[in-house]
Design a protein around this motif. Sequence first.
Motif, PDB file in Angstrom:
ATOM      1  N   TYR A  71      17.019  81.040  58.910  1.00  0.00           N
ATOM      2  CA  TYR A  71      17.554  79.801  58.344  1.00  0.00           C
ATOM      3  C   TYR A  71      16.521  79.101  57.468  1.00  0.00           C
ATOM      4  CZ  TYR A  71      19.779  75.173  58.222  1.00  0.00           C
ATOM      5  OH  TYR A  71      20.350  73.984  57.816  1.00  0.00           O
ATOM      6  N   GLN A  72      15.247  79.226  57.849  1.00  0.00           N
ATOM      7  CA  GLN A  72      14.173  78.561  57.121  1.00  0.00           C
ATOM      8  C   GLN A  72      14.045  79.070  55.688  1.00  0.00           C
ATOM      9  OE1 GLN A  72      12.433  75.958  58.637  1.00  0.00           O
ATOM     10  NE2 GLN A  72      11.746  75.543  56.541  1.00  0.00           N
ATOM     11  N   PHE A  73      14.404  80.355  55.464  1.00  0.00           N
ATOM     12  CA  PHE A  73      14.374  80.889  54.100  1.00  0.00           C
ATOM     13  C   PHE A  73      15.204  80.020  53.165  1.00  0.00           C
ATOM     14  CE2 PHE A  73      13.127  85.154  55.838  1.00  0.00           C
ATOM     15  CZ  PHE A  73      12.040  85.373  54.989  1.00  0.00           C
ATOM     16  N   GLY A  74      16.411  79.680  53.610  1.00  0.00           N
ATOM     17  CA  GLY A  74      17.271  78.842  52.783  1.00  0.00           C
ATOM     18  C   GLY A  74      16.719  77.441  52.621  1.00  0.00           C
ATOM     19  N   LEU A  75      16.224  76.868  53.722  1.00  0.00           N
ATOM     20  CA  LEU A  75      15.664  75.521  53.651  1.00  0.00           C
ATOM     21  C   LEU A  75      14.509  75.448  52.669  1.00  0.00           C
ATOM     22  CD1 LEU A  75      15.606  74.297  57.375  1.00  0.00           C
ATOM     23  CD2 LEU A  75      17.245  73.698  55.575  1.00  0.00           C
ATOM     24  N   ASP A  76      13.675  76.487  52.660  1.00  0.00           N
ATOM     25  CA  ASP A  76      12.528  76.512  51.748  1.00  0.00           C
ATOM     26  C   ASP A  76      12.966  76.534  50.288  1.00  0.00           C
ATOM     27  OD1 ASP A  76      10.854  76.472  53.927  1.00  0.00           O
ATOM     28  OD2 ASP A  76      10.394  78.615  53.868  1.00  0.00           O
ATOM     29  N   ASP A  77      14.188  77.033  50.033  1.00  0.00           N
ATOM     30  CA  ASP A  77      14.739  77.047  48.678  1.00  0.00           C
ATOM     31  C   ASP A  77      15.625  75.834  48.410  1.00  0.00           C
ATOM     32  OD1 ASP A  77      13.480  79.392  47.941  1.00  0.00           O
ATOM     33  OD2 ASP A  77      15.167  80.681  48.532  1.00  0.00           O
ATOM     34  N   GLY A  78      15.635  74.882  49.358  1.00  0.00           N
ATOM     35  CA  GLY A  78      16.439  73.680  49.174  1.00  0.00           C
ATOM     36  C   GLY A  78      17.910  73.858  49.511  1.00  0.00           C
ATOM     37  N   VAL A  79      18.238  74.917  50.248  1.00  0.00           N
ATOM     38  CA  VAL A  79      19.630  75.201  50.612  1.00  0.00           C
ATOM     39  C   VAL A  79      19.785  74.995  52.117  1.00  0.00           C
ATOM     40  CG1 VAL A  79      21.499  76.891  50.600  1.00  0.00           C
ATOM     41  CG2 VAL A  79      19.807  76.887  48.743  1.00  0.00           C
ATOM     42  N   ALA A  80      20.475  73.930  52.512  1.00  0.00           N
ATOM     43  CA  ALA A  80      20.629  73.603  53.927  1.00  0.00           C
ATOM     44  C   ALA A  80      21.783  74.361  54.577  1.00  0.00           C
ATOM     45  CB  ALA A  80      20.842  72.105  54.108  1.00  0.00           C
ATOM     46  N   ASN A  81      22.699  74.861  53.762  1.00  0.00           N
ATOM     47  CA  ASN A  81      23.802  75.666  54.276  1.00  0.00           C
ATOM     48  C   ASN A  81      24.166  76.704  53.230  1.00  0.00           C
ATOM     49  OD1 ASN A  81      25.992  76.790  55.541  1.00  0.00           O
ATOM     50  ND2 ASN A  81      27.205  74.922  55.647  1.00  0.00           N
ATOM     51  N   ALA A  82      23.623  77.900  53.389  1.00  0.00           N
ATOM     52  CA  ALA A  82      23.862  78.968  52.417  1.00  0.00           C
ATOM     53  C   ALA A  82      25.262  79.556  52.537  1.00  0.00           C
ATOM     54  CB  ALA A  82      22.825  80.079  52.600  1.00  0.00           C
ATOM     55  N   TYR A  83      25.966  79.247  53.653  1.00  0.00           N
ATOM     56  CA  TYR A  83      27.269  79.862  53.896  1.00  0.00           C
ATOM     57  C   TYR A  83      28.314  78.811  54.287  1.00  0.00           C
ATOM     58  CZ  TYR A  83      24.016  83.734  54.119  1.00  0.00           C
ATOM     59  OH  TYR A  83      23.011  84.629  53.823  1.00  0.00           O
ATOM     60  N   PRO A  84      28.626  77.879  53.379  1.00  0.00           N
ATOM     61  CA  PRO A  84      29.604  76.839  53.712  1.00  0.00           C
ATOM     62  C   PRO A  84      31.018  77.384  53.880  1.00  0.00           C
ATOM     63  CG  PRO A  84      29.007  76.712  51.401  1.00  0.00           C
ATOM     64  CD  PRO A  84      28.079  77.702  52.031  1.00  0.00           C
ATOM     65  N   HIS A  85      31.245  78.609  53.440  1.00  0.00           N
ATOM     66  CA  HIS A  85      32.552  79.250  53.574  1.00  0.00           C
ATOM     67  C   HIS A  85      32.731  79.892  54.952  1.00  0.00           C
ATOM     68  CE1 HIS A  85      29.546  81.962  51.874  1.00  0.00           C
ATOM     69  NE2 HIS A  85      30.175  82.962  52.464  1.00  0.00           N
ATOM     70  N   LEU A  86      31.701  79.799  55.816  1.00  0.00           N
ATOM     71  CA  LEU A  86      31.740  80.354  57.157  1.00  0.00           C
ATOM     72  C   LEU A  86      31.360  79.288  58.181  1.00  0.00           C
ATOM     73  CD1 LEU A  86      29.767  83.696  56.522  1.00  0.00           C
ATOM     74  CD2 LEU A  86      32.250  83.437  56.671  1.00  0.00           C
ATOM     75  N   ARG A  87      31.807  79.461  59.403  1.00  0.00           N
ATOM     76  CA  ARG A  87      31.273  78.664  60.500  1.00  0.00           C
ATOM     77  C   ARG A  87      29.831  79.108  60.708  1.00  0.00           C
ATOM     78  NH1 ARG A  87      33.665  78.823  66.690  1.00  0.00           N
ATOM     79  NH2 ARG A  87      32.280  77.254  67.593  1.00  0.00           N
ATOM     80  N   HIS A  88      28.903  78.173  60.735  1.00  0.00           N
ATOM     81  CA  HIS A  88      27.474  78.492  60.634  1.00  0.00           C
ATOM     82  C   HIS A  88      26.730  77.955  61.857  1.00  0.00           C
ATOM     83  CE1 HIS A  88      23.892  78.704  57.579  1.00  0.00           C
ATOM     84  NE2 HIS A  88      23.598  79.265  58.732  1.00  0.00           N
ATOM     85  N   LEU A  89      26.113  78.873  62.622  1.00  0.00           N
ATOM     86  CA  LEU A  89      25.335  78.489  63.791  1.00  0.00           C
ATOM     87  C   LEU A  89      23.894  78.968  63.627  1.00  0.00           C
ATOM     88  CD1 LEU A  89      28.416  79.143  64.843  1.00  0.00           C
ATOM     89  CD2 LEU A  89      27.381  78.867  67.087  1.00  0.00           C
ATOM     90  N   VAL A  90      22.954  78.111  64.003  1.00  0.00           N
ATOM     91  CA  VAL A  90      21.531  78.453  63.960  1.00  0.00           C
ATOM     92  C   VAL A  90      20.972  78.293  65.371  1.00  0.00           C
ATOM     93  CG1 VAL A  90      19.266  77.827  63.049  1.00  0.00           C
ATOM     94  CG2 VAL A  90      21.274  77.731  61.554  1.00  0.00           C
ATOM     95  N   PHE A  91      20.306  79.337  65.859  1.00  0.00           N
ATOM     96  CA  PHE A  91      19.702  79.289  67.192  1.00  0.00           C
ATOM     97  C   PHE A  91      18.256  78.816  67.074  1.00  0.00           C
ATOM     98  CE2 PHE A  91      23.129  82.376  67.602  1.00  0.00           C
ATOM     99  CZ  PHE A  91      23.761  81.922  68.748  1.00  0.00           C
ATOM    100  N   SER A  92      17.978  77.667  67.652  1.00  0.00           N
ATOM    101  CA  SER A  92      16.637  77.109  67.590  1.00  0.00           C
ATOM    102  C   SER A  92      16.462  76.048  68.667  1.00  0.00           C
ATOM    103  CB  SER A  92      16.369  76.485  66.214  1.00  0.00           C
ATOM    104  OG  SER A  92      15.123  75.831  66.201  1.00  0.00           O
ATOM    105  N   ARG A  93      15.320  76.095  69.327  1.00  0.00           N
ATOM    106  CA  ARG A  93      14.984  75.054  70.303  1.00  0.00           C
ATOM    107  C   ARG A  93      14.104  73.976  69.686  1.00  0.00           C
ATOM    108  NH1 ARG A  93      14.903  79.812  73.559  1.00  0.00           N
ATOM    109  NH2 ARG A  93      16.436  79.685  75.250  1.00  0.00           N
ATOM    110  N   THR A  94      13.726  74.139  68.415  1.00  0.00           N
ATOM    111  CA  THR A  94      12.795  73.202  67.780  1.00  0.00           C
ATOM    112  C   THR A  94      13.390  72.484  66.571  1.00  0.00           C
ATOM    113  OG1 THR A  94      11.867  74.966  66.388  1.00  0.00           O
ATOM    114  CG2 THR A  94      10.801  74.557  68.523  1.00  0.00           C
TER     115      THR A  94
END
Length: 200
Positions: A71-94
Amino acid sequence: MRSLVYYVASTIDGFIAGPGSEVDFFSADGDHVAAIGEEYPETIPVHFRSVLGIDPPNRTIDTVLEGRGSYQFGLDDGVANAYPHLRHLVFSRTLGTAPDPAVEVVATDPVARVRALKREPGGRIWLCGGGEIAGVLRDEIDELAIKIYPVAIGSGRPLFGAAGFAPHQFRVASSRTFDDGVVFVHYARQPAHDHPGFGA
C-alpha cells in the motif's frame, strides 16, 4: 465460497521486489501488458487508467487486499486508493486510519478476516501483495497468477515473505509465453487428498 487469487509479478528466482523494494526491472512494455490487462482489468490502478484513457469494467474480481508495504508504494506516489473500483482492504497494525475513507484498514488477524470475506457473496478476492502478507495468508490462497519476468536478481523480497517450510501443491491451470519473454502462469490449489502422502 469466494476464492483468493495471488496475482503478482515475480522474477525467475522468486522475488517480487529487490532488497530495497526495487521493481524497475519489471518491464511495463511488451506484448504481455495488453493481453494480461484484458484478462485481469481490475488490477490496472487508477493512475494508469487515467494516463491510458481507459476504464475497463471489472470481470471477476471485486475486492483487493494489500499489506502495508504494498500500500505504501501508492502512498509514496500520492495515490491513497489505487483501486477505487474495488473494495479495498489494507492489513496493518501501524497505519491507523487510511488517508482515503474508502480504504479499510484491518489491524486484526488477516487469516480470520480473509476467511470471513470468503464466506460473503461476491467475486474473487485479489491479493495484490506483498510477500509478507502472502506468507501469512498462504494457506488461504486458492489461485496463483504469476507474471514471471525473464530476470534473476539474486536477493530481494520473496514471493511468500518469511513463510516457513510447508509444501503446498498447485496444478497449472493455464500458461502463456509472450514474445517479450514474460511467462504468465495460472495455478490452482490442488486438494491435499489428491496427493496421498503429500506433506506427511
